[in-house]
Design a protein around this motif. Structure first.
Motif, PDB file in Angstrom:
ATOM      1  N   ASP A  15       9.744  -0.224 -13.617  1.00  0.00           N
ATOM      2  CA  ASP A  15       9.173  -1.574 -13.540  1.00  0.00           C
ATOM      3  C   ASP A  15       7.667  -1.530 -13.254  1.00  0.00           C
ATOM      4  OD1 ASP A  15      11.700  -2.582 -14.025  1.00  0.00           O
ATOM      5  OD2 ASP A  15      12.100  -3.101 -11.927  1.00  0.00           O
ATOM      6  N   VAL A  16       7.274  -0.639 -12.349  1.00  0.00           N
ATOM      7  CA  VAL A  16       5.855  -0.495 -12.017  1.00  0.00           C
ATOM      8  C   VAL A  16       5.084  -0.031 -13.248  1.00  0.00           C
ATOM      9  CG1 VAL A  16       4.198   0.885 -10.680  1.00  0.00           C
ATOM     10  CG2 VAL A  16       6.182  -0.112  -9.543  1.00  0.00           C
ATOM     11  N   VAL A  17       5.636   0.927 -13.959  1.00  0.00           N
ATOM     12  CA  VAL A  17       4.965   1.443 -15.160  1.00  0.00           C
ATOM     13  C   VAL A  17       4.794   0.328 -16.192  1.00  0.00           C
ATOM     14  CG1 VAL A  17       5.205   3.020 -17.126  1.00  0.00           C
ATOM     15  CG2 VAL A  17       5.673   3.839 -14.803  1.00  0.00           C
ATOM     16  N   LYS A  18       5.827  -0.492 -16.377  1.00  0.00           N
ATOM     17  CA  LYS A  18       5.730  -1.607 -17.334  1.00  0.00           C
ATOM     18  C   LYS A  18       4.619  -2.577 -16.932  1.00  0.00           C
ATOM     19  CE  LYS A  18      10.490  -1.512 -18.925  1.00  0.00           C
ATOM     20  NZ  LYS A  18      11.804  -2.161 -18.875  1.00  0.00           N
ATOM     21  N   LYS A  19       4.543  -2.866 -15.625  1.00  0.00           N
ATOM     22  CA  LYS A  19       3.490  -3.774 -15.151  1.00  0.00           C
ATOM     23  C   LYS A  19       2.107  -3.190 -15.436  1.00  0.00           C
ATOM     24  CE  LYS A  19       5.301  -4.681 -10.893  1.00  0.00           C
ATOM     25  NZ  LYS A  19       5.253  -5.168  -9.506  1.00  0.00           N
ATOM     26  N   LEU A  27      -7.600  -5.349 -10.962  1.00  0.00           N
ATOM     27  CA  LEU A  27      -7.858  -3.979 -10.514  1.00  0.00           C
ATOM     28  C   LEU A  27      -7.158  -3.716  -9.184  1.00  0.00           C
ATOM     29  CD1 LEU A  27      -9.198  -1.247 -10.776  1.00  0.00           C
ATOM     30  CD2 LEU A  27     -11.251  -2.219  -9.720  1.00  0.00           C
ATOM     31  N   GLU A  28      -7.285  -4.631  -8.254  1.00  0.00           N
ATOM     32  CA  GLU A  28      -6.663  -4.458  -6.931  1.00  0.00           C
ATOM     33  C   GLU A  28      -5.144  -4.387  -7.042  1.00  0.00           C
ATOM     34  OE1 GLU A  28      -6.476  -3.610  -3.022  1.00  0.00           O
ATOM     35  OE2 GLU A  28      -8.334  -3.801  -4.167  1.00  0.00           O
ATOM     36  N   ASP A  29      -4.546  -5.277  -7.825  1.00  0.00           N
ATOM     37  CA  ASP A  29      -3.090  -5.257  -8.012  1.00  0.00           C
ATOM     38  C   ASP A  29      -2.646  -3.994  -8.747  1.00  0.00           C
ATOM     39  OD1 ASP A  29      -2.796  -7.651  -6.662  1.00  0.00           O
ATOM     40  OD2 ASP A  29      -2.749  -8.865  -8.493  1.00  0.00           O
ATOM     41  N   SER A  30      -3.469  -3.531  -9.674  1.00  0.00           N
ATOM     42  CA  SER A  30      -3.149  -2.284 -10.382  1.00  0.00           C
ATOM     43  C   SER A  30      -3.134  -1.105  -9.418  1.00  0.00           C
ATOM     44  CB  SER A  30      -4.174  -2.015 -11.493  1.00  0.00           C
ATOM     45  OG  SER A  30      -4.066  -2.960 -12.520  1.00  0.00           O
ATOM     46  N   LEU A  31      -4.096  -1.062  -8.522  1.00  0.00           N
ATOM     47  CA  LEU A  31      -4.144   0.017  -7.532  1.00  0.00           C
ATOM     48  C   LEU A  31      -2.932  -0.021  -6.608  1.00  0.00           C
ATOM     49  CD1 LEU A  31      -7.936   0.077  -6.629  1.00  0.00           C
ATOM     50  CD2 LEU A  31      -6.643   1.817  -7.874  1.00  0.00           C
ATOM     51  N   LYS A  32      -2.560  -1.222  -6.179  1.00  0.00           N
ATOM     52  CA  LYS A  32      -1.373  -1.364  -5.324  1.00  0.00           C
ATOM     53  C   LYS A  32      -0.116  -0.930  -6.066  1.00  0.00           C
ATOM     54  CE  LYS A  32      -3.089  -5.084  -2.375  1.00  0.00           C
ATOM     55  NZ  LYS A  32      -2.958  -6.500  -2.001  1.00  0.00           N
ATOM     56  N   ALA A  33       0.006  -1.337  -7.322  1.00  0.00           N
ATOM     57  CA  ALA A  33       1.162  -0.957  -8.119  1.00  0.00           C
ATOM     58  C   ALA A  33       1.191   0.553  -8.338  1.00  0.00           C
ATOM     59  CB  ALA A  33       1.148  -1.685  -9.465  1.00  0.00           C
ATOM     60  N   GLU A  35      -0.078   2.866  -6.359  1.00  0.00           N
ATOM     61  CA  GLU A  35       0.325   3.483  -5.087  1.00  0.00           C
ATOM     62  C   GLU A  35       1.841   3.385  -4.896  1.00  0.00           C
ATOM     63  OE1 GLU A  35      -1.986   1.467  -2.129  1.00  0.00           O
ATOM     64  OE2 GLU A  35      -3.805   2.607  -2.603  1.00  0.00           O
ATOM     65  N   GLU A  36       2.387   2.233  -5.217  1.00  0.00           N
ATOM     66  CA  GLU A  36       3.833   2.037  -5.117  1.00  0.00           C
ATOM     67  C   GLU A  36       4.560   2.996  -6.069  1.00  0.00           C
ATOM     68  OE1 GLU A  36       7.017  -1.671  -5.452  1.00  0.00           O
ATOM     69  OE2 GLU A  36       5.013  -1.878  -6.312  1.00  0.00           O
ATOM     70  N   GLY A  37       4.056   3.119  -7.285  1.00  0.00           N
ATOM     71  CA  GLY A  37       4.651   4.014  -8.268  1.00  0.00           C
ATOM     72  C   GLY A  37       4.626   5.468  -7.825  1.00  0.00           C
ATOM     73  N   VAL A  38       3.539   5.871  -7.196  1.00  0.00           N
ATOM     74  CA  VAL A  38       3.434   7.245  -6.696  1.00  0.00           C
ATOM     75  C   VAL A  38       4.511   7.507  -5.641  1.00  0.00           C
ATOM     76  CG1 VAL A  38       1.971   8.821  -5.355  1.00  0.00           C
ATOM     77  CG2 VAL A  38       0.997   7.544  -7.265  1.00  0.00           C
ATOM     78  N   LYS A  39       4.757   6.532  -4.787  1.00  0.00           N
ATOM     79  CA  LYS A  39       5.797   6.679  -3.761  1.00  0.00           C
ATOM     80  C   LYS A  39       7.177   6.811  -4.395  1.00  0.00           C
ATOM     81  CE  LYS A  39       3.239   4.181  -0.214  1.00  0.00           C
ATOM     82  NZ  LYS A  39       3.150   2.946   0.565  1.00  0.00           N
ATOM     83  N   TYR A  40       7.460   5.970  -5.391  1.00  0.00           N
ATOM     84  CA  TYR A  40       8.757   6.055  -6.073  1.00  0.00           C
ATOM     85  C   TYR A  40       8.896   7.380  -6.823  1.00  0.00           C
ATOM     86  CZ  TYR A  40       9.562   1.121  -5.058  1.00  0.00           C
ATOM     87  OH  TYR A  40       9.763  -0.080  -4.422  1.00  0.00           O
ATOM     88  N   SER A  41       7.810   7.817  -7.435  1.00  0.00           N
ATOM     89  CA  SER A  41       7.824   9.083  -8.159  1.00  0.00           C
ATOM     90  C   SER A  41       8.108  10.254  -7.207  1.00  0.00           C
ATOM     91  CB  SER A  41       6.490   9.297  -8.864  1.00  0.00           C
ATOM     92  OG  SER A  41       6.455  10.544  -9.494  1.00  0.00           O
ATOM     93  N   ALA A  42       7.466  10.248  -6.053  1.00  0.00           N
ATOM     94  CA  ALA A  42       7.689  11.312  -5.067  1.00  0.00           C
ATOM     95  C   ALA A  42       9.131  11.289  -4.565  1.00  0.00           C
ATOM     96  CB  ALA A  42       6.714  11.163  -3.902  1.00  0.00           C
ATOM     97  N   PHE A  43       9.662  10.100  -4.332  1.00  0.00           N
ATOM     98  CA  PHE A  43      11.043   9.962  -3.873  1.00  0.00           C
ATOM     99  C   PHE A  43      12.000  10.527  -4.922  1.00  0.00           C
ATOM    100  CE2 PHE A  43      15.069   7.689  -3.686  1.00  0.00           C
ATOM    101  CZ  PHE A  43      15.424   7.828  -2.360  1.00  0.00           C
ATOM    102  N   CYS A  44      11.788  10.149  -6.188  1.00  0.00           N
ATOM    103  CA  CYS A  44      12.660  10.626  -7.269  1.00  0.00           C
ATOM    104  C   CYS A  44      12.564  12.141  -7.410  1.00  0.00           C
ATOM    105  CB  CYS A  44      12.298   9.957  -8.588  1.00  0.00           C
ATOM    106  SG  CYS A  44      12.747   8.217  -8.681  1.00  0.00           S
TER     107      CYS A  44
END
Length: 75
Positions: A15-19, A27-33, A35-44
């Motif tokens: 979902d983050v990647v699609k966004k 730009l700010e929302d992209s950075l937040k997204a 960061e969120e994606g990096v966390k999910y990627s690390a978890f996976c």
């Protein structure tokens, strides 16, 4: 991030990647997204590594008994 299941984290990462690919975020929302994606990627990645260590192959011995051995990656 309170994600307990690999499948849930993977879906959220998708979902983050699609966004991000949509190009509609600021730009700010992209950075937040991101960061969120990096966390999910690390978890996976962590969950996949844990699963790989747990995988064992059953091997039939010559006498017909079964034994286990650690999973080995093919080269």
């Amino acid at each position: 991030m309170a994600v307990e299941k690999f499948e849930t984290a993977l879906k959220k990462l998708e979902d983050v990647v699609k966004k991000l690919e949509g190009g509609e975020l600021s730009l700010e929302d992209s950075l937040k997204a991101f960061e969120e994606g990096v966390k999910y990627s690390a978890f996976c990645s962590k969950k996949l590594n844990e699963a790989e260590r747990r995988v064992e192959l059953l091997v039939k011995q010559r006498d017909g008994s079964l034994t286990t051995r650690p999973f080995e990656e093919e080269e």
